[in-house]
Write a protein that holds these residues in place. Structure first.
Motif, PDB file in Angstrom:
ATOM      1  N   UNK A  74      45.125  50.790  32.903  1.00 57.16           N
ATOM      2  CA  UNK A  74      44.754  49.736  33.828  1.00 57.16           C
ATOM      3  C   UNK A  74      45.810  48.643  33.772  1.00 57.16           C
ATOM      4  N   UNK A  75      46.322  48.276  34.942  1.00 54.54           N
ATOM      5  CA  UNK A  75      47.286  47.194  35.037  1.00 54.54           C
ATOM      6  C   UNK A  75      46.654  46.102  35.886  1.00 54.54           C
ATOM      7  N   UNK A  76      46.530  44.924  35.312  1.00 52.55           N
ATOM      8  CA  UNK A  76      45.940  43.770  35.982  1.00 52.55           C
ATOM      9  C   UNK A  76      47.075  42.878  36.462  1.00 52.55           C
ATOM     10  N   UNK A  77      47.162  42.690  37.772  1.00 58.10           N
ATOM     11  CA  UNK A  77      48.242  41.899  38.355  1.00 58.10           C
ATOM     12  C   UNK A  77      47.713  40.601  38.933  1.00 58.10           C
ATOM     13  N   UNK A  78      48.429  39.523  38.628  1.00 61.76           N
ATOM     14  CA  UNK A  78      48.140  38.235  39.232  1.00 61.76           C
ATOM     15  C   UNK A  78      49.458  37.513  39.472  1.00 61.76           C
ATOM     16  N   UNK A  79      49.692  37.071  40.704  1.00 64.91           N
ATOM     17  CA  UNK A  79      50.942  36.364  40.962  1.00 64.91           C
ATOM     18  C   UNK A  79      51.015  35.023  40.234  1.00 64.91           C
ATOM     19  N   UNK A  80      49.850  34.466  39.906  1.00 66.58           N
ATOM     20  CA  UNK A  80      49.805  33.143  39.275  1.00 66.58           C
ATOM     21  C   UNK A  80      49.032  33.139  37.961  1.00 66.58           C
ATOM     22  N   UNK A  81      48.861  34.298  37.367  1.00 65.43           N
ATOM     23  CA  UNK A  81      48.169  34.451  36.086  1.00 65.43           C
ATOM     24  C   UNK A  81      46.740  33.907  36.121  1.00 65.43           C
ATOM     25  N   UNK A  82      46.003  34.306  37.152  1.00 69.43           N
ATOM     26  CA  UNK A  82      44.621  33.867  37.358  1.00 69.43           C
ATOM     27  C   UNK A  82      43.717  34.172  36.172  1.00 69.43           C
ATOM     28  N   UNK A  83      44.053  35.199  35.400  1.00 71.79           N
ATOM     29  CA  UNK A  83      43.187  35.567  34.284  1.00 71.79           C
ATOM     30  C   UNK A  83      43.054  34.447  33.271  1.00 71.79           C
ATOM     31  N   UNK A  84      43.994  33.502  33.277  1.00 72.06           N
ATOM     32  CA  UNK A  84      43.940  32.370  32.352  1.00 72.06           C
ATOM     33  C   UNK A  84      43.096  31.211  32.879  1.00 72.06           C
ATOM     34  N   UNK A  85      42.594  31.343  34.121  1.00 77.72           N
ATOM     35  CA  UNK A  85      41.692  30.352  34.689  1.00 77.72           C
ATOM     36  C   UNK A  85      40.286  30.765  34.269  1.00 77.72           C
ATOM     37  N   UNK A  86      39.723  30.062  33.295  1.00 77.00           N
ATOM     38  CA  UNK A  86      38.447  30.449  32.690  1.00 77.00           C
ATOM     39  C   UNK A  86      37.344  30.658  33.729  1.00 77.00           C
ATOM     40  N   UNK A  87      37.299  29.827  34.747  1.00 77.48           N
ATOM     41  CA  UNK A  87      36.250  29.928  35.769  1.00 77.48           C
ATOM     42  C   UNK A  87      36.374  31.193  36.611  1.00 77.48           C
ATOM     43  N   UNK A  88      37.578  31.746  36.717  1.00 77.45           N
ATOM     44  CA  UNK A  88      37.802  32.930  37.552  1.00 77.45           C
ATOM     45  C   UNK A  88      38.032  34.190  36.725  1.00 77.45           C
ATOM     46  N   UNK A 117      40.671  40.608  29.381  1.00 74.26           N
ATOM     47  CA  UNK A 117      41.277  40.240  28.101  1.00 74.26           C
ATOM     48  C   UNK A 117      41.258  41.356  27.061  1.00 74.26           C
ATOM     49  N   UNK A 118      40.791  42.525  27.445  1.00 75.25           N
ATOM     50  CA  UNK A 118      40.811  43.652  26.523  1.00 75.25           C
ATOM     51  C   UNK A 118      42.256  44.081  26.262  1.00 75.25           C
ATOM     52  N   UNK A 119      42.503  44.519  25.050  1.00 77.26           N
ATOM     53  CA  UNK A 119      43.877  44.885  24.684  1.00 77.26           C
ATOM     54  C   UNK A 119      44.395  46.081  25.478  1.00 77.26           C
ATOM     55  N   UNK A 120      43.518  46.958  25.927  1.00 77.71           N
ATOM     56  CA  UNK A 120      43.975  48.135  26.672  1.00 77.71           C
ATOM     57  C   UNK A 120      44.302  47.836  28.139  1.00 77.71           C
ATOM     58  N   UNK A 121      44.021  46.629  28.584  1.00 77.18           N
ATOM     59  CA  UNK A 121      44.371  46.222  29.949  1.00 77.18           C
ATOM     60  C   UNK A 121      45.754  45.574  29.901  1.00 77.18           C
ATOM     61  N   UNK A 122      46.708  46.198  30.593  1.00 83.64           N
ATOM     62  CA  UNK A 122      48.055  45.631  30.666  1.00 83.64           C
ATOM     63  C   UNK A 122      48.052  44.517  31.703  1.00 83.64           C
ATOM     64  N   UNK A 123      48.615  43.390  31.346  1.00 84.30           N
ATOM     65  CA  UNK A 123      48.645  42.249  32.254  1.00 84.30           C
ATOM     66  C   UNK A 123      50.048  42.069  32.797  1.00 84.30           C
ATOM     67  N   UNK A 124      50.133  41.753  34.097  1.00 88.66           N
ATOM     68  CA  UNK A 124      51.435  41.531  34.697  1.00 88.66           C
ATOM     69  C   UNK A 124      51.360  40.366  35.669  1.00 88.66           C
ATOM     70  N   UNK A 125      52.325  39.462  35.543  1.00 91.13           N
ATOM     71  CA  UNK A 125      52.470  38.334  36.453  1.00 91.13           C
ATOM     72  C   UNK A 125      53.891  38.357  36.989  1.00 91.13           C
ATOM     73  N   UNK A 126      54.042  38.151  38.282  1.00 86.48           N
ATOM     74  CA  UNK A 126      55.359  38.151  38.907  1.00 86.48           C
ATOM     75  C   UNK A 126      55.233  38.474  40.377  1.00 86.48           C
ATOM     76  N   UNK A 127      56.336  38.908  40.970  1.00 85.78           N
ATOM     77  CA  UNK A 127      56.320  39.284  42.383  1.00 85.78           C
ATOM     78  C   UNK A 127      55.799  40.717  42.523  1.00 85.78           C
ATOM     79  N   UNK A 128      55.460  41.096  43.728  1.00 83.13           N
ATOM     80  CA  UNK A 128      55.005  42.472  43.965  1.00 83.13           C
ATOM     81  C   UNK A 128      56.123  43.473  43.687  1.00 83.13           C
ATOM     82  N   UNK A 129      57.352  43.124  44.034  1.00 78.26           N
ATOM     83  CA  UNK A 129      58.468  44.026  43.740  1.00 78.26           C
ATOM     84  C   UNK A 129      58.655  44.193  42.231  1.00 78.26           C
TER      85      UNK A 129
END
Length: 130
Positions: A86-100, A106-118
């Motif tokens: 599982x790759x979780x993508x956010x252009x603005x790192x939304x996962x760090x917004x506690x309300x959203x 935040x599970x270790x097996x979920x890969x997180x990625x922030x950046x452009x779509x390319x």
């Protein structure tokens, strides 16, 4: 490699872009939910839900584009339960917004990625070759 991209209707163009880029690199898209209109009956919801469930099951990895919709979070749960990548993508790192955020982001097996779509597509194609 087979993939599925989950998100919300408001990200439909981004989902299509990522999917097209991956298909152009030889990846197989298990289901393109962006071709659907919004369901207006329970029968349509059931049919779409079955197709999306099957697509997650058939995938080698799934990408969740934030902000994601209700179904995306269910698809995330199915993928985690099946030990899919599982790759979780956010252009603005939304996962760090506690309300959203979601506990599952935040599970270790979920890969997180922030950046452009390319950058995301490049990350996916390099990561999946490992």
């Amino acid at each position: 490699m087979k993939f599925y991209v989950a998100s919300s209707f408001k990200n439909i163009d981004k989902v299509r872009y990522v999917s097209e880029q991956l298909k152009n690199k030889g990846y197989i898209h298990t289901y393109d939910w962006t071709k659907n209109k919004r369901a207006s009956t329970f029968k349509e919801l059931k049919q779409i839900g079955q197709k999306e469930k099957n697509a997650v099951i058939e995938s080698d990895f799934i990408v969740i584009l934030l902000p994601a919709g209700k179904s995306s979070h269910i698809e995330l749960g199915i993928a985690l339960g099946l030990n899919k990548k599982v790759i979780l993508y956010s252009p603005n790192d939304q996962r760090k917004d506690f309300a959203k955020s979601s506990t599952f982001y935040h599970l270790s097996e979920v890969l997180k990625f922030t950046g452009t779509l390319d950058e995301l597509v490049n990350f996916l194609t390099v990561k999946e070759k490992d």
